[in-house]
Enzyme design. Structure first.
Site, PDB file in Angstrom:
ATOM      1  CG  ASN A  10      -4.633   3.993 -10.529  1.00 12.22           C
ATOM      2  OD1 ASN A  10      -5.686   4.810 -10.851  1.00 12.22           O
ATOM      3  ND2 ASN A  10      -4.997   2.455 -10.260  1.00 12.22           N
ATOM      4  CD1 TRP A  11      -2.740   9.160 -13.814  1.00 14.50           C
ATOM      5  CD2 TRP A  11      -3.994  10.796 -14.420  1.00 14.50           C
ATOM      6  NE1 TRP A  11      -2.735   9.714 -15.386  1.00 14.50           N
ATOM      7  CE2 TRP A  11      -2.754  10.810 -15.822  1.00 14.50           C
ATOM      8  CE3 TRP A  11      -4.779  11.628 -14.420  1.00 14.50           C
ATOM      9  CZ2 TRP A  11      -2.707  11.465 -16.663  1.00 14.50           C
ATOM     10  CZ3 TRP A  11      -4.894  12.470 -15.743  1.00 14.50           C
ATOM     11  CH2 TRP A  11      -4.036  12.595 -17.361  1.00 14.50           C
ATOM     12  CE  LYS A  12      -2.506   3.714  -6.961  1.00 18.02           C
ATOM     13  NZ  LYS A  12      -1.747   3.429  -5.858  1.00 18.02           N
ATOM     14  CG  HIS A  96      -6.094  -0.772  -7.698  1.00 17.94           C
ATOM     15  ND1 HIS A  96      -5.451  -0.875  -6.200  1.00 17.94           N
ATOM     16  CD2 HIS A  96      -4.474  -0.577  -8.331  1.00 17.94           C
ATOM     17  CE1 HIS A  96      -4.674   0.422  -6.463  1.00 17.94           C
ATOM     18  NE2 HIS A  96      -3.796   0.081  -7.428  1.00 17.94           N
ATOM     19  CD  GLU A  98      -4.682   2.081  -4.198  1.00 17.12           C
ATOM     20  OE1 GLU A  98      -5.356   2.678  -4.835  1.00 17.12           O
ATOM     21  OE2 GLU A  98      -3.723   2.155  -4.374  1.00 17.12           O
ATOM     22  CD  GLU A 168      -0.917  -2.756  -8.892  1.00 13.08           C
ATOM     23  OE1 GLU A 168      -0.760  -1.888  -9.999  1.00 13.08           O
ATOM     24  OE2 GLU A 168      -2.219  -2.269  -8.721  1.00 13.08           O
ATOM     25  N   GLY A 174       2.996   1.723  -3.617  1.00 13.44           N
ATOM     26  CA  GLY A 174       2.225   3.148  -2.911  1.00 13.44           C
ATOM     27  C   GLY A 174       4.026   3.064  -1.924  1.00 13.44           C
ATOM     28  CB  SER A 214       7.375   0.814  -6.060  1.00 13.95           C
ATOM     29  OG  SER A 214       6.756   1.286  -4.619  1.00 13.95           O
ATOM     30  N   GLY A 235       1.562   3.643 -10.763  1.00 10.79           N
ATOM     31  CA  GLY A 235       0.918   4.921  -9.453  1.00 10.79           C
ATOM     32  C   GLY A 235       1.565   6.363  -9.784  1.00 10.79           C
ATOM     33  N   GLY A 236       2.465   6.844  -8.717  1.00 11.72           N
ATOM     34  CA  GLY A 236       2.722   7.615  -8.703  1.00 11.72           C
ATOM     35  C   GLY A 236       3.950   8.065  -9.798  1.00 11.72           C
TER      36      GLY A 236
HETATM   37  P1  13P Z   1       2.278   2.963  -7.231  1.00 11.45           P
HETATM   38  O1  13P Z   1       3.358   3.075  -8.691  1.00 11.45           O
HETATM   39  O2  13P Z   1       2.232   4.326  -6.856  1.00 11.45           O
HETATM   40  O3  13P Z   1       3.189   1.812  -5.784  1.00 11.45           O
HETATM   41  O4  13P Z   1       0.928   2.214  -6.917  1.00 11.45           O
HETATM   42  C1  13P Z   1       0.979   0.804  -7.642  1.00 11.45           C
HETATM   43  C2  13P Z   1      -0.272   0.872  -8.350  1.00 11.45           C
HETATM   44  O5  13P Z   1      -1.293   1.049  -7.764  1.00 11.45           O
HETATM   45  C3  13P Z   1      -1.019   0.638 -10.075  1.00 11.45           C
HETATM   46  O6  13P Z   1      -2.499   0.425 -10.092  1.00 11.45           O
END
Ligand code: 13P
Length: 254
Positions: A10-12, A96, A98, A168, A174, A214, A235-236
């Site tokens: 997920n590149w956000k 998600h 977010e 999640e 994050g 994470s 994510g990251g």
């Molecule tokens: P991180 O891997 O950056 O914690 O993000 C997780 C995430 O929200 C994937 O959708």
């Protein structure tokens, strides 16, 4: 039958047209023709076409990060399920944290999104997870049960093979603070039992449940090694081909 592992990036709201292309190329090259694990890239909307082009002769799938629950009409700024399908998208992330917490999306609208995406033939990665306050007040299971039930109400059995759940925990996203393998396993087993009650035992047995929050190359193997953890939503660490590929290899048990 063993469930296939599914790793999604997920590149956000990151990357630009060039870095999105380079990142997709790096993952395509590193993955080669490995198809014993499912892998999807979920770039921002404007780069869907670029990423689609880069992955077209690879085992990778394309994912989107959001969708509106109507196929066409006067909804300025929104993107429909049929548009995503037309753009080559296979997976769409719905719910998600977010979007739940950051954009105020309710269980009701998320349920509409799940059903509309499935009706358009898309696969859905439906995200659920508790906040830190909820975990600390022992509400984790009731939140997971509520979000699963409310989000999936009215989903027909015929589309369950296109539904993935991502657990999640909000406090792990994050933050660099991942759930322990035991916490992830416990939550995943619980989600599977809730799902079994909602649908049936066979559907629960086949359900892929990803862990997200994470996930990094150094914790992926142990998390992905849990019996009810069927993949990761990253994510990251999905923003660098090397670290994403290391997580994919961990999913393969390599
Ligand atoms: P991180 O891997 O950056 O914690 O993000 C997780 C995430 O929200 C994937 O959708």
């Amino acid at each position: 039958m063993a469930r296939k592992k599914f790793i999604a990036g997920n590149w956000k709201m990151t990357t630009n047209s060039q870095s999105a292309r380079t990142l997709a190329q790096g993952v395509v090259k590193g993955l080669g023709d490995e198809s014993s694990v499912e892998v999807a890239l979920c770039p921002p909307f404007p780069w869907l076409g670029i990423v689609a082009e880069e992955i077209k002769n690879s085992p990778l799938s394309l994912g989107a990060q959001n969708v509106y629950p109507v196929n066409e009409g006067a909804y300025t700024g929104e993107v429909s399920p049929t548009m995503l399908a037309d753009a080559g998208v296979k997976y769409v992330i719905v719910g998600h944290s977010e979007r739940r917490h950051g954009m105020g999306e309710s269980d009701f609208i998320l349920n509409r999104k799940v059903k509309a995406a499935l009706a358009a033939g898309l696969n859905v990665i439906f995200c659920i997870g508790e906040t830190l306050a909820e975990r600390e007040s022992n509400q984790t299971n009731s939140i997971l049960e509520y979000q699963t039930t409310a989000g999936l109400v009215g989903v027909d059995h015929g589309s369950l093979s296109r539904l993935v759940i991502a657990y999640e925990p909000v406090w792990a996203i994050g933050t660099g603070r991942n759930a322990t393998p035991e916490q992830a396993q416990e939550a995943h087993a619980f989600i599977r039992s809730v799902y079994g009650n909602l649908f049936n035992a066979e559907a629960a047995e086949n359900l892929q449940i990803q862990y997200g929050g994470s996930v990094k190359p150094d914790n992926a193997a142990v998390i992905l090694g849990q019996p009810d953890v069927d993949g990761a939503l990253v994510g990251g660490a999905s923003l660098k081909a090397d670290s994403f590929l290391a997580i994919i290899r961990a999913g393969l048990g390599k």
